[in-house]
Design a protein around this motif. Sequence first.
Motif, PDB file in Angstrom:
ATOM      1  N   ARG A  46       0.720  -1.137  -0.023  1.00  0.00           N
ATOM      2  CA  ARG A  46       0.079   0.016   0.123  1.00  0.00           C
ATOM      3  C   ARG A  46       0.854   1.181   0.116  1.00  0.00           C
ATOM      4  O   ARG A  46       1.661   1.377   0.691  1.00  0.00           O
ATOM      5  CB  ARG A  46      -0.964  -0.041   1.050  1.00  0.00           C
ATOM      6  CG  ARG A  46      -1.937  -1.134   1.392  1.00  0.00           C
ATOM      7  CD  ARG A  46      -2.684  -1.257   2.485  1.00  0.00           C
ATOM      8  NE  ARG A  46      -1.790  -1.368   3.637  1.00  0.00           N
ATOM      9  CZ  ARG A  46      -2.328  -1.834   4.861  1.00  0.00           C
ATOM     10  NH1 ARG A  46      -3.497  -1.862   5.164  1.00  0.00           N
ATOM     11  NH2 ARG A  46      -1.284  -1.889   5.903  1.00  0.00           N
ATOM     12  N   GLY A  70       2.113   4.911   0.568  1.00  0.00           N
ATOM     13  CA  GLY A  70       2.183   5.669   1.840  1.00  0.00           C
ATOM     14  C   GLY A  70       3.141   6.678   1.860  1.00  0.00           C
ATOM     15  O   GLY A  70       4.174   6.517   1.156  1.00  0.00           O
ATOM     16  N   ASP A  71       3.045   7.402   3.086  1.00  0.00           N
ATOM     17  CA  ASP A  71       4.147   8.411   3.430  1.00  0.00           C
ATOM     18  C   ASP A  71       5.270   7.483   3.901  1.00  0.00           C
ATOM     19  O   ASP A  71       5.061   6.719   4.869  1.00  0.00           O
ATOM     20  CB  ASP A  71       3.686   9.334   4.386  1.00  0.00           C
ATOM     21  CG  ASP A  71       4.819  10.121   5.032  1.00  0.00           C
ATOM     22  OD1 ASP A  71       5.712  10.721   4.277  1.00  0.00           O
ATOM     23  OD2 ASP A  71       4.801  10.505   6.159  1.00  0.00           O
TER      24      ASP A  71
END
Length: 367
Positions: free
Chosen positions: A54, A56-57
Amino acid sequence: MKRIILAALVLLMALAAPAQAQTGHGRLQIRGADVSSLAKSEAFGGLYRDARGRRGDALRILSQAGLNYMRLKVWVNPADGYNTKTRVLAVARRVKALGMKLLVDFHYSDTWADPGKQFKPAAWEALPFDQLRQAVYDHTYDVLDALRRQGTTADMVQIGNEINGGLLWPDGSNTNWANTAALLNAGHDAAKRVSRSTKVVLHLANGGDNGLYRWWFDNAAANGIRYDVIGLSYYGYWHGTLEAFQANINDVATRYGKPVVVAETAYPFTTADDDGWENIIVSAEPYPGYQATPQGQSAMLARVADIVRAVPNGLGLGLFTWEATWTGVKGNGWDPADPSSGNGWENQALFGYDDRALPAMAVLGRL
């Protein structure tokens, strides 16, 4: 009588339990990563994903994996405009918003500072020594005070990076310890003026070289150099055996009575290349018994962590993996003055070539 003896034993065990917790059991205080290249990577399109893929940051992914401390370097006026005060302030806001702590690593240069080079910033080249010392103070204060004013006070600060031979050559070379001391104390005093709680680190490379560390910190003591924490770089493929590293880190902690932290360590997860620029470490087994695989990377970081955890008297704080987010992103090369330069380190990041978090990240987060 048996009850009295039993009660006494219980009391002794209760008293011993905190001491045991101080001498190498439980999680490390610092489970950290250097993310100095992150802002530039993001600007050039770098992506980061958690272990399940996934997007994301990167900082949030590191935090959710259990890491709790980020390290950011500061250059004075680099050619590419990254790792400056402005850039550090922006990333520091993100680090602190995630509840993590911050180590600021001053290089006192426009480019890399390490045992082989400690180049003055161009703007400081012609300064007389007294003005050079003032420049160190002013620059250190300026960056750290800006961090404080935006609510992201540095928890630790390095006055110099891998300063085996001193800093700001030739003036601050430790061929003249009085000069070295004056410059380091200027940085120390600036940091403490901003925040008394900020811990000052003095950081050397070659973490397995006990002779170097004794010589250096004996001279530091003789010349009144002020600091709180001893920082070491330890890369197993460069800095001697794990046994030599363990002997040295134990010795310096007890000899000087200071906490110790591994300011830099890393290990490759592959021998493959991702950006067309030859990797620095290409061996399939850079350290005996540890393959350049995701499992080997995890095992090496865990072994270094175990050594730090076992430092006597609870003086082992933890470790930082170096440049955990420096993946193979075109434009984010090693040379700030050369946009065409590549990255020889992407096979030692904590994100794989599919941008996913590697197993070593979760291992480090649990240590």
